[in-house]
Each structure stands twice: as C-alpha cells, then as structure tokens.
Write a protein that holds these residues in place. Structure first.
Motif, PDB file in Angstrom:
ATOM      1  N   VAL A 266       0.876  -1.178   0.000  1.00 27.62           N
ATOM      2  CA  VAL A 266       0.000   0.000   0.000  1.00 27.62           C
ATOM      3  C   VAL A 266       0.906   1.218   0.000  1.00 27.62           C
ATOM      4  N   ARG A 267       0.588   2.175  -0.884  1.00 29.32           N
ATOM      5  CA  ARG A 267       1.446   3.355  -0.972  1.00 29.32           C
ATOM      6  C   ARG A 267       0.627   4.594  -1.286  1.00 29.32           C
ATOM      7  N   ASP A 268       1.200   5.724  -0.935  1.00 27.02           N
ATOM      8  CA  ASP A 268       0.605   7.015  -1.221  1.00 27.02           C
ATOM      9  C   ASP A 268       1.033   7.397  -2.632  1.00 27.02           C
ATOM     10  N   ALA A 269       0.074   7.569  -3.518  1.00 26.24           N
ATOM     11  CA  ALA A 269       0.379   7.930  -4.905  1.00 26.24           C
ATOM     12  C   ALA A 269      -0.205   9.309  -5.204  1.00 26.24           C
ATOM     13  N   GLY A 270       0.177  10.290  -4.422  1.00 26.04           N
ATOM     14  CA  GLY A 270      -0.337  11.650  -4.609  1.00 26.04           C
ATOM     15  C   GLY A 270      -1.687  11.806  -3.952  1.00 26.04           C
ATOM     16  N   ASP A 271      -2.719  12.027  -4.772  1.00 24.61           N
ATOM     17  CA  ASP A 271      -4.050  12.213  -4.208  1.00 24.61           C
ATOM     18  C   ASP A 271      -4.868  10.924  -4.202  1.00 24.61           C
ATOM     19  N   VAL A 272      -4.204   9.787  -4.379  1.00 23.53           N
ATOM     20  CA  VAL A 272      -4.889   8.493  -4.317  1.00 23.53           C
ATOM     21  C   VAL A 272      -4.112   7.527  -3.436  1.00 23.53           C
ATOM     22  N   LEU A 273      -4.812   6.549  -2.947  1.00 25.02           N
ATOM     23  CA  LEU A 273      -4.200   5.448  -2.217  1.00 25.02           C
ATOM     24  C   LEU A 273      -4.042   4.313  -3.208  1.00 25.02           C
TER      25      LEU A 273
END
Length: 174
Positions: A99-106
């Motif tokens: 699971v990673r932070d991809a800007g304004d999405v998970l």
C-alpha cells in the motif's frame, strides 16, 4: 446613584449571561459531543475492518456508515479484500501486497508469482479465452473500482509475475 445604576446593569448582564449563555454553551457542547460520537463509531468500525483485513481475514466487510467519505473507504476495503481473496484462491506462489501514497490516491499493488498472463490477453474481458475460473472476477472488479472513483489496471502483463494496481480516490468535501 450613578454607581448603583452601573452595578445593577452589570449584575443584570451577568445574570443574563448565566441564564442564557451557559445553557447555550452546554447545548453546543452536547451537540458537538453527539456528532463526534456519530463520526467516531463508524471510523472505529472501519479501523477494525482494516485491521482484520491486514491480519488476513479477506472475508471481512465494512459496515455502511451513511457518511459518503467513510463509505467510499469501506467500499475500497471490501473490493480489495475480495480481490485478495480471489487472488489467494487462484494464485500459485507468494502474493505480495504493498500500500502506498500515490499523490491524491491510495494505491494498492498486488503481485503474484503465478503463471503470468500471455501477451495480448485482455484479463478485464469477461470470460477471455484461456482464462481459468469463471472469468468474471476482473471484468466486474474494474467497473466497481471506477464507480468508487478508483481504477484497476494491469501494469505488468507478461511473465511469471503479474502486478495489479488498484487505486482509490478519497475526496473530502469541505
């Protein structure tokens, strides 16, 4: 005499504050506390669902809270749990979830060590030729992800390893 009028006026103002201000503050406190509980309970249930999912219970489902932002995260958890459950049933070898932070999405990356997917195969097409199983899992998962504001895509189509990216756009209305 003038001093007495000032004292009487100040005393009347203090009594008015006591009679109207204190109950107003108490009412505001009680309403805020009720709203905080209304938000806290669904968030605690959602947190417990995420914890269970993280512990490997992919059959767990999030309860609907009636709050759009919380429900969208719950739908994301449900969809992710279903995909993981499906993947574990049909995949050989190790399955890795990141699971990673991809800007304004998970973003949730799911990688498996199975046979891979042959070049040119459309895994999102219902009952694609050569597919094992019913052939409807990914065909249904993609529109569900898109309806929740996310996307489901294949990022590494060929080889022994296949990686799916599932992202969820979580918007907060303010």
């Amino acid at each position: 005499m003038r001093r007495r009028i000032v004292l009487t006026t100040v005393l009347a103002a203090l009594v008015a504050i006591g009679l109207f201000g204190v109950p107003a503050l108490l009412s505001a406190y009680l309403v805020a506390r009720r709203h905080a509980r209304r938000l806290a309970r669904p968030l605690e249930r959602l947190s417990a669902t995420a914890r269970e999912l993280g512990d490997g219970d992919f059959g767990i489902r999030a309860c609907r809270a009636g709050i759009a932002e919380i429900d969208s995260v719950g739908e994301f958890l449900d969809s992710t749990g279903e995909r993981l459950d499906d993947l574990l049933r049909h995949e050989a070898g190790t399955v890795t979830v990141t699971v990673r932070d991809a800007g304004d999405v998970l973003a949730v990356d799911i990688a498996g060590e199975g046979e891979g997917i042959r070049a040119g195969a459309d895994v999102f097409d219902r009952r694609s030729p050569g597919a094992r199983g019913t052939g409807i899992g990914l065909a249904l998962a993609r529109p569900l992800a898109e309806a929740a504001g996310g996307r489901l895509r294949l990022t590494r189509p060929v080889s022994r390893s296949c990686l799916l990216l599932r992202s969820c756009r979580i918007s907060v209305r303010g």
